[in-house]
Design an enzyme around this catalytic site. Structure first.
Site, PDB file in Angstrom:
ATOM      1  N   GLN A 102       0.845  -1.200   0.000  1.00 33.33           N
ATOM      2  CA  GLN A 102       0.000   0.000   0.000  1.00 33.33           C
ATOM      3  C   GLN A 102       0.880   1.250   0.000  1.00 33.33           C
ATOM      4  OE1 GLN A 102      -3.206  -0.208  -0.343  1.00 33.33           O
ATOM      5  NE2 GLN A 102      -3.756  -2.257   0.354  1.00 33.33           N
TER       6      GLN A 102
ATOM      7  N   CYS B 140     -10.483  -0.817  -3.596  1.00 34.01           N
ATOM      8  CA  CYS B 140      -9.865   0.454  -4.024  1.00 34.01           C
ATOM      9  C   CYS B 140     -10.635   1.048  -5.203  1.00 34.01           C
ATOM     10  CB  CYS B 140      -8.390   0.275  -4.345  1.00 34.01           C
ATOM     11  SG  CYS B 140      -8.050  -1.059  -5.483  1.00 34.01           S
TER      12      CYS B 140
HETATM   13  N1  SAH Z   1      -4.034  -7.125   0.540  1.00 35.76           N
HETATM   14  C1  SAH Z   1      -2.774  -6.663   0.046  1.00 35.76           C
HETATM   15  C2  SAH Z   1      -2.697  -6.550  -1.462  1.00 35.76           C
HETATM   16  C3  SAH Z   1      -3.821  -5.837  -2.155  1.00 35.76           C
HETATM   17  S1  SAH Z   1      -3.539  -5.402  -3.837  1.00 35.76           S
HETATM   18  C4  SAH Z   1      -2.365  -5.376   0.715  1.00 35.76           C
HETATM   19  O1  SAH Z   1      -3.152  -4.720   1.374  1.00 35.76           O
HETATM   20  O2  SAH Z   1      -1.201  -4.987   0.589  1.00 35.76           O
HETATM   21  C5  SAH Z   1      -4.184  -6.727  -4.715  1.00 35.76           C
HETATM   22  C6  SAH Z   1      -3.280  -7.928  -4.786  1.00 35.76           C
HETATM   23  O3  SAH Z   1      -3.990  -8.941  -5.521  1.00 35.76           O
HETATM   24  C7  SAH Z   1      -1.948  -7.725  -5.516  1.00 35.76           C
HETATM   25  O4  SAH Z   1      -0.905  -8.179  -4.689  1.00 35.76           O
HETATM   26  C8  SAH Z   1      -2.077  -8.620  -6.774  1.00 35.76           C
HETATM   27  O5  SAH Z   1      -0.846  -9.194  -7.144  1.00 35.76           O
HETATM   28  C9  SAH Z   1      -3.072  -9.664  -6.307  1.00 35.76           C
HETATM   29  N2  SAH Z   1      -3.881 -10.334  -7.335  1.00 35.76           N
HETATM   30  C10 SAH Z   1      -4.395  -9.813  -8.469  1.00 35.76           C
HETATM   31  N3  SAH Z   1      -5.161 -10.705  -9.092  1.00 35.76           N
HETATM   32  C11 SAH Z   1      -5.138 -11.845  -8.348  1.00 35.76           C
HETATM   33  C12 SAH Z   1      -5.755 -13.128  -8.474  1.00 35.76           C
HETATM   34  N4  SAH Z   1      -6.538 -13.403  -9.502  1.00 35.76           N
HETATM   35  N5  SAH Z   1      -5.522 -14.047  -7.524  1.00 35.76           N
HETATM   36  C13 SAH Z   1      -4.730 -13.759  -6.450  1.00 35.76           C
HETATM   37  N6  SAH Z   1      -4.139 -12.569  -6.286  1.00 35.76           N
HETATM   38  C14 SAH Z   1      -4.322 -11.618  -7.218  1.00 35.76           C
END
Ligand code: SAH
Length: 384
Positions: A216, A341
């Site tokens: 983030q 988001c």
């Molecule tokens: N919860 C975390 C990340 C949120 S961002 C935080 O707060 O830091 C969204 C995340 O989803 C990213 O890390 C991205 O790589 C992952 N992502 C995107 N598509 C996905 C999917 N189909 N399956 C699993 N993860 C995925």
């Protein structure tokens, strides 16, 4: 806070409301989310920042050229919103100030070491991007130089000069991107200095962050968002918790002291590897992190008749997919905490969930991206 004047406002286009009074930007965002969520849940409010400037812990500059007096000169800038035009930026009002200053010095060094800047049109040149990540709580700093080749001429002296000017840098990574692509980072990396990652602390837990892992960008608000998500989950200590789209495991690990078991799922291999290390760093033996598509993993759980008590889901801006939502419902969680988001895709997904046995009960918005057209929302759904 009254409006601030940004010299790049028109040319950059990132902070659409930077000239406006901060309170009024908050009210507009609140209305935006309220209207979108109205069919499903009443928004409990919006949490703004006390100091809405210089909150971005990640700074990215595109290295390019600009014509000046008949000559070409190096610039470091930002892609104008929605384009590939580079707007030279020296001081950005929303970015970490130390990182901003570092970019300035780096560009001076690039000139004196005669490092060739990449030309997007011809594909010739070495340095494409500079990325700086700063850890809010520990002060650790990562510099990523994105190059077209792993060979940085004069690397030893370049690093020595950089570290002398900025001893706060704890690691330098060379990322190799030799493809003619709009992606910033390439697949290959070399650690030039330090451990190759930084560590930060959120809600008392320690997190390793690699250059290619999602983290983030606003640490102050991220802590508040996670705290709200965990409060909505009302964990008693024995629950099986799924942290879907988990990144480096932040939400699952922040909740881990109150859960019986945590399963995190993340599709980016670097982030999933960071999450596994983070489980160890925080002595969370009951947390398991898996590199997989979140929908595929939940489908497998459902096929094996495994249940989850709580699902945290934090998908990218495009929101979740019906395949994911179907699988999520199939593991029959009592609670789903949706961290979003993008309120538009959140509303769409709430629409689907409301037709499949879940009701949105509470929601709160958080201004993670002050002055930009984005907003984070945390929403609690329970089985109805
Ligand atoms: N919860 C975390 C990340 C949120 S961002 C935080 O707060 O830091 C969204 C995340 O989803 C990213 O890390 C991205 O790589 C992952 N992502 C995107 N598509 C996905 C999917 N189909 N399956 C699993 N993860 C995925």
């Amino acid at each position: 806070m009254s409006g601030v004047n940004c010299p790049y406002r028109k040319s950059c286009g990132g902070c659409t409301t930077i000239g406006q009074d901060y309170e009024s930007t908050l009210r507009k965002k609140e209305k935006w989310v309220e209207n979108l969520l109205r069919p499903y849940v009443r928004l409990d409010g919006i949490v703004g920042m006390e100091q809405p400037l210089h909150y971005r812990n990640k700074v990215h500059r595109v290295c390019s050229y600009e014509r000046f007096g008949g000559r070409e000169r190096h610039i470091a800038g930002i892609y104008a919103e929605g384009t590939h035009r580079v707007v030279p930026v020296k001081h950005c009002l929303i970015e970490n100030e130390t990182a901003d200053a570092m970019i300035d010095d780096l560009m001076d060094m690039v000139r004196s070491f005669r490092i060739r800047i990449y030309n997007e049109d011809t594909g010739v040149g070495l340095l494409r991007h500079i990325l700086i990540r700063t850890a809010h709580a520990t002060g650790q700093v990562m510099v990523v130089l994105v190059l077209t080749s792993p060979v940085l001429p004069g690397k030893k002296h370049f690093l020595k000069a950089l570290l002398a000017a900025h001893p706060e840098i704890t690691t330098v990574v060379i990322n190799i991107n030799d493809r003619r692509t709009s992606m910033v980072l390439g697949e290959r990396e070399q650690v030039a200095y330090g451990p190759g990652f930084i560590e930060d602390v959120l809600l008392g837990k320690r997190f390793r962050i690699s250059s290619r892992s999602f983290y983030q960008v606003n640490s102050v608000q991220a802590e508040r968002i996670y705290a709200q998500a965990i409060e909505y989950a009302t964990l008693k200590g024995r629950e099986t918790v799924v942290d879907a789209y988990c990144g480096i495991g932040t939400i699952g690990l922040a909740a881990s002291d109150r859960a019986g078991r945590v399963i995190g799922v993340e599709s980016n291999a670097d982030a999933a590897a960071d999450a596994a290390v983070n489980a160890k760093l925080n002595h969370a033996d009951h947390a398991l992190f898996i590199c997989d598509d979140a929908a595929d993993y939940l489908q497998r759980m459902a096929a094996e008749r495994k249940k989850a008590d709580v699902i945290f889901m934090d998908p990218p801006r495009s929101g979740s997919s019906e395949v994911f939502l179907e699988a999520a419902v199939a593991v029959s969680p009592g609670r789903i905490v949706y961290i979003s988001c993008n309120p538009e895709t959140l509303a769409r997904d709430l629409g689907w969930l409301s037709k499949h046995g879940y009701r949105a009960r509470k929601a709160m918005a958080f201004d993670q991206f002050c002055f930009a057209d984005h907003i984070e929302t945390v929403c609690l759904l329970t089985h109805s």
